[in-house]
Design an enzyme around this catalytic site. Structure first.
Site, PDB file in Angstrom:
ATOM      1  N   ARG A  17      43.446  27.961  45.342  1.00  0.00           N
ATOM      2  CA  ARG A  17      42.059  28.099  44.741  1.00  0.00           C
ATOM      3  C   ARG A  17      42.005  28.867  43.425  1.00  0.00           C
ATOM      4  O   ARG A  17      42.565  30.004  43.375  1.00  0.00           O
ATOM      5  CB  ARG A  17      41.316  28.973  45.840  1.00  0.00           C
ATOM      6  CG  ARG A  17      39.753  29.227  45.303  1.00  0.00           C
ATOM      7  CD  ARG A  17      39.189  29.924  46.439  1.00  0.00           C
ATOM      8  NE  ARG A  17      37.830  30.497  45.975  1.00  0.00           N
ATOM      9  CZ  ARG A  17      37.510  31.893  45.886  1.00  0.00           C
ATOM     10  NH1 ARG A  17      38.350  32.621  46.170  1.00  0.00           N
ATOM     11  NH2 ARG A  17      36.225  32.032  45.515  1.00  0.00           N
TER      12      ARG A  17
ATOM     13  N   GLU B  89      37.354  26.822  53.701  1.00  0.00           N
ATOM     14  CA  GLU B  89      37.550  26.581  52.477  1.00  0.00           C
ATOM     15  C   GLU B  89      39.180  26.249  52.277  1.00  0.00           C
ATOM     16  O   GLU B  89      39.525  25.311  51.521  1.00  0.00           O
ATOM     17  CB  GLU B  89      37.425  27.926  51.190  1.00  0.00           C
ATOM     18  CG  GLU B  89      35.944  28.295  51.380  1.00  0.00           C
ATOM     19  CD  GLU B  89      35.584  29.387  50.715  1.00  0.00           C
ATOM     20  OE1 GLU B  89      35.633  30.577  51.358  1.00  0.00           O
ATOM     21  OE2 GLU B  89      35.278  29.478  49.564  1.00  0.00           O
TER      22      GLU B  89
ATOM     23  N   ARG C   9      26.692  42.885  44.171  1.00  0.00           N
ATOM     24  CA  ARG C   9      26.233  42.314  42.803  1.00  0.00           C
ATOM     25  C   ARG C   9      24.596  42.193  42.794  1.00  0.00           C
ATOM     26  O   ARG C   9      24.020  41.884  43.827  1.00  0.00           O
ATOM     27  CB  ARG C   9      26.812  40.845  42.642  1.00  0.00           C
ATOM     28  CG  ARG C   9      28.348  40.998  42.686  1.00  0.00           C
ATOM     29  CD  ARG C   9      28.943  39.558  42.153  1.00  0.00           C
ATOM     30  NE  ARG C   9      30.312  39.575  42.601  1.00  0.00           N
ATOM     31  CZ  ARG C   9      30.852  38.383  43.372  1.00  0.00           C
ATOM     32  NH1 ARG C   9      30.062  37.340  43.709  1.00  0.00           N
ATOM     33  NH2 ARG C   9      31.999  38.408  43.716  1.00  0.00           N
TER      34      ARG C   9
ATOM     35  N   ASN D 260      45.009  31.456  48.389  1.00  0.00           N
ATOM     36  CA  ASN D 260      43.890  31.943  47.587  1.00  0.00           C
ATOM     37  C   ASN D 260      44.248  33.475  47.270  1.00  0.00           C
ATOM     38  O   ASN D 260      43.962  34.318  48.142  1.00  0.00           O
ATOM     39  CB  ASN D 260      42.837  31.883  48.669  1.00  0.00           C
ATOM     40  CG  ASN D 260      41.500  32.242  48.045  1.00  0.00           C
ATOM     41  OD1 ASN D 260      41.361  32.715  46.953  1.00  0.00           O
ATOM     42  ND2 ASN D 260      40.314  32.021  48.885  1.00  0.00           N
TER      43      ASN D 260
ATOM     44  N   HIS E 222      31.653  29.024  44.407  1.00  0.00           N
ATOM     45  CA  HIS E 222      31.702  28.632  45.927  1.00  0.00           C
ATOM     46  C   HIS E 222      31.592  27.090  46.049  1.00  0.00           C
ATOM     47  O   HIS E 222      31.043  26.565  47.151  1.00  0.00           O
ATOM     48  CB  HIS E 222      30.335  29.236  46.650  1.00  0.00           C
ATOM     49  CG  HIS E 222      30.658  30.635  46.807  1.00  0.00           C
ATOM     50  ND1 HIS E 222      29.513  31.621  46.876  1.00  0.00           N
ATOM     51  CD2 HIS E 222      31.457  31.666  46.944  1.00  0.00           C
ATOM     52  CE1 HIS E 222      29.866  32.798  47.095  1.00  0.00           C
ATOM     53  NE2 HIS E 222      31.019  32.738  47.267  1.00  0.00           N
TER      54      HIS E 222
END
Ligand code: ADP
Length: 767
Positions: free
Chosen positions: A254, A550, A404, A177, A343
């Site tokens: 990913r 993940e 964010r 990733n 996600h």
């Protein structure tokens, strides 16, 4: 029994092998195992994964299922020369029956990969298998009971969703990733459980880079991703996790953004890399690092199959009304401006894990998954499909995040840009790096620091936390409304897994909708590394903390793509599938036929449908919804166990109903409607669905086309202009005949006629 006897037996007594040459049979025996069992031993168990084909060499056995009333029903008995296990192998389903020996038993166990390469590739064997499969799947009452049986099998299975990474051939898998300044990795060996080692190289190209692994943290020198790759491979070799890079058989990457080009994980080749490069403008911060990682992996790990798994992939099922923005349509058409969601790897993992943990069938549940980390998003998972999510075209929208903004009035952003004279790049930095919890609190974007500042009385930190929790509560309420029901709320990610405070504040006040936390269990859940229920016993909706993984999910997807590729490669014939535009129709129960058409009424067939046994009847009903009525909706026969109404989008609008997209037969939490016939009316409480695009086929078609029951495929439909439709579910039954069914409105919009043909273009996933 020695090998020469087995050879003679297979060659002369088992019809499946009648056209096999001597060498082929020898190879088959070599790669299989002669296995012995005692009387009353279970050879196949309901709910187990199909891993081999059995050929009975000696003895007998009984096949049974547990019916809807929990009673064991014997379906067949098998003896010398019979085969078993073929349904699960060829359908990809879990084993749907028990096979128990009735005497001393010897059988040949042919592993699934050998079955695919040596048996399925032989036309005569395939014909023989198709015949057996057709007969047996009829015995299993595939139609309506099938859904129930597959639910029971899922519940019984220890690993129904493949999260334990079992594979027929051993795999050493490296998961990568790559972020803009980091490289995360995890190594899995399918022969052992769990991750062998994992770690992250952080601050690549920045001050003080560091390598954190399961065992220790080391300060390093590292200015590029290439150096990080070298460092990780050296680490794996030096610490004896692998002997050389050539040992790695698969790598899963990913990839943050798959845009409109990728709906499902793919095996990477040159073509895929070119497409990934096209998507860079949509994810300029993330995708370049992902692509660099992939290119390096090709160089460094030359024996590995490289697979890309997309963070956007899970959200590919969002309906258009959920993914479109209120902007001129041309921006969607020309620039691909729409909600993609992110996600997805985490949302799909925790939702699967939750279904498994609660021992419930995945596609029967409505869940809201909240991934709360530095970046945060919420997802509505409706019967296994993501139907809405809070992040959008970019990861900036939705919840307030570390740095964010989350949802902001776009007009406010224009105002700021004008007032402060900020250009688009500067605005980008503002909304991605300087806002959110950090911007609001003027203190920190890190939840731990914020919590301690708020505890100390810092007003802005406290307000930032309260705003996030208020946001979350609103999303939970709105997604419950979007799904028209809710079974579970799941918290995950750094904050979701570790902050009892945030979980508690997010759920407070939701008692009216059946969410009640158990404060003690909630507090005890922090930092546990396994799923735990944090709702009170009396809570109608279950609330859970489920640690995300993940990397494991990427590994699972990587294995799946490889399996699908191996299973389908040998038979990949592009068959033409007739397209049928489905007009509105309704299936009725016996009871509703009686109410609408009178006591003892029998439906009058007027024409047979392409699906054998099914017919369009003379009978019609009027549908009345909150807004209006639709007349003359044809009843299809024969009667079913549940009344179900399938209507086009225009008709839904005329009636004023908004049904979810569902597979036929799945009517939980769907709207009801009034049905009126010549004899009377009935108000059904549920049953109106917007049918998922689907293809009906027989086991033979499925094998020829290299697909299995419940595969989600993307399909190309020829015509004036060629069109590709994703998210089409394949349904396999001996009772079906080959046809793709498409909604009237969708067909009209795309100018598709009933005589068009479809071709399966790619396999996206298995539902
Ligand atoms: P990413 O989204 O980058 O993967 P994580 O999922 O690791 O990030 O989440 C990071 C966030 O989790 C940070 O805001 C961090 O403060 C928060 N976090 C981690 N541990 C705790 C804790 N014990 N209490 C509150 N927040 C925590």
């Amino acid at each position: 029994m020695d090998t020469s006897n087995v050879y003679e037996f297979l060659k002369n007594k088992v019809p499946l092998f009648k056209d096999f040459g001597s060498e082929e049979i020898k190879e088959l025996i070599d790669k299989s195992h002669v296995t012995t069992a005692i009387t009353n031993e279970a050879i196949l168990e309901f709910g187990q994964k199909g891993e081999f084909l059995g050929v009975i060499i000696e003895g007998s056995a009984v096949v049974s299922i547990i019916d809807d009333n929990g009673v064991e029903q014997e379906l067949a008995s098998l003896s010398k020369g019979d085969i078993f296990g073929e349904i699960a192998l060829m359908s990809g389903d879990l084993v749907m029956a028990n096979l128990v020996t009735r005497s001393k038993f010897i059988f040949l166990k042919i592993p699934s990969d050998i079955f695919t390469t040596l048996v399925l590739s032989k036309p005569s064997a395939m014909t023989c298998l198709i015949k057996i499969l057709t007969k047996r799947s009829k015995e299993l009452a595939f139609k309506e009971q099938h859904r129930n049986l597959s639910f029971q099998a899922e519940i019984k299975s220890s690993d129904p969703h493949g999260l334990m990474l079992s594979s027929s051939k051993p795999e050493l898998m490296l998961i990568i990733n790559c972020g803009s300044s980091s490289l995360k990795y995890a190594l899995y060996d399918t022969e052992s459980t769990g991750c062998k080692v994992s770690g992250v190289v952080e601050r690549i190209g920045l001050k003080d880079p560091v390598h954190k692994s399961t065992s220790k943290n080391v300060n390093i020198k590292c200015t590029t991703h290439t150096e990080a790759f070298e460092l990780v491979s050296a680490f794996l070799i030096d610490n004896n996790y692998i002997k050389s890079t050539s040992e790695i058989t698969s790598m899963g990457h990913r990839v943050v953004h798959g845009g409109n080009l990728f709906a499902a994980p793919v095996i990477i080749d040159k073509n895929v890399i070119e497409k990934l490069e096209k998507i860079i403008p949509l994810a300029p911060l993330h995708n370049p690092a992902n692509i660099e990682g992939i290119k390096l992996a090709f160089k460094k790990f030359e024996n590995a199959t490289q697979v890309a798994v997309f963070d956007t992939g899970f959200h590919h099922t969002l309906p258009a009304y959920a993914y479109l923005y209120g902007l001129p349509y041309k921006y969607f058409e020309e620039l691909g401006v729409r909600k993609y969601g992110f996600h997805g790897i985490s949302h799909s993992y925790v939702s699967l894990k939750t279904a498994w943990f609660l021992n419930r069938p995945y596609t029967s549940m409505e869940m809201i998954t909240c991934h709360l980390g530095n970046g945060s998003s919420v997802c509505a998972v409706d019967h296994g499909r993501s139907i809405d999510t809070s992040m959008g075209m970019t990861p900036t929208s939705g919840l307030i995040m570390g740095t964010r903004t989350g949802d902001v009035d776009p007009g406010a952003l224009c105002y700021i840009a004008k007032k402060d004279g900020l250009n688009p790049d500067e605005m980008d930095t503002l909304i991605n790096k300087k806002s959110g919890l950090l911007g609001m609190s003027e203190n920190s974007g890190d939840m731990r620091e914020l919590t301690s500042a708020a505890n100390g009385g810092d007003y802005k930190s406290l307000l930032a936390i309260k705003t996030l929790c208020y946001n979350l509560r609103k999303y939970i309420g709105s997604y419950a409304a979007a799904m028209q029901g809710l079974d579970a709320v799941v918290f995950t990610g750094g904050i979701g897994e570790n902050s009892a405070l945030i979980r508690s504040l997010a759920c407070q006040g939701l008692e009216f909708m059946g969410i009640i936390l158990d404060d003690e269990q909630n507090r005890a859940a922090d930092s546990l590394n396994e799923p735990v229920i944090i709702s009170a016993q009396e809570s109608r909706i279950q609330v859970l903390m489920v640690p995300t993984d993940e990397e494991l999910m990427i590994a699972r997807e990587t294995l799946n793509v490889k399996n699908i590729h191996n299973e389908t490669n040998s038979n990949n014939i592009k068959n033409e599938i007739p397209v049928e535009v489905s007009a509105h129709h309704i299936h009725l129960t016996e009871e509703h036929i009686r109410i609408l058409f009178g006591e003892g009424h029998k439906l009058t067939p007027v024409s047979n449908l392409s699906q054998p046994g099914q017919y369009a009847s003379k009978e019609r009903v009027t549908l009345t919804g909150p807004k209006g009525s639709v007349d003359n909706v044809r009843v299809l026969g024969p009667a079913r166990s549940k009344t179900q109404v399938e209507i086009s989008m225009t008709e839904q609008f005329k009636l004023g109903v908004h049904p979810p997209i569902r597979e036929s037969g799945d009517i939980e939490d769907t709207p009801g409607i009034r049905l009126t016939g010549p004899n009377g009316s009935v108000d059904i409480k549920k049953g109106v669905i917007c049918a998922m695009r689907h293809i009906h086929m027989t086991p033979r078609d499925a094998i020829l086309m290299g697909v299995r029951d419940r595969y989600i495929v993307s399909v190309k439909i020829g015509g004036e202009r060629e069109l590709t439709f994703g998210d089409v579910i394949v349904r396999v039954s001996p009772d079906f005949s080959l046809a793709m069914h498409i909604d009237t409105d969708e067909a009209n919009a795309a100018d598709i006629k009933s005589n068009s043909v479809a071709i399966i273009e790619s396999i996206q996933s298995k539902k």
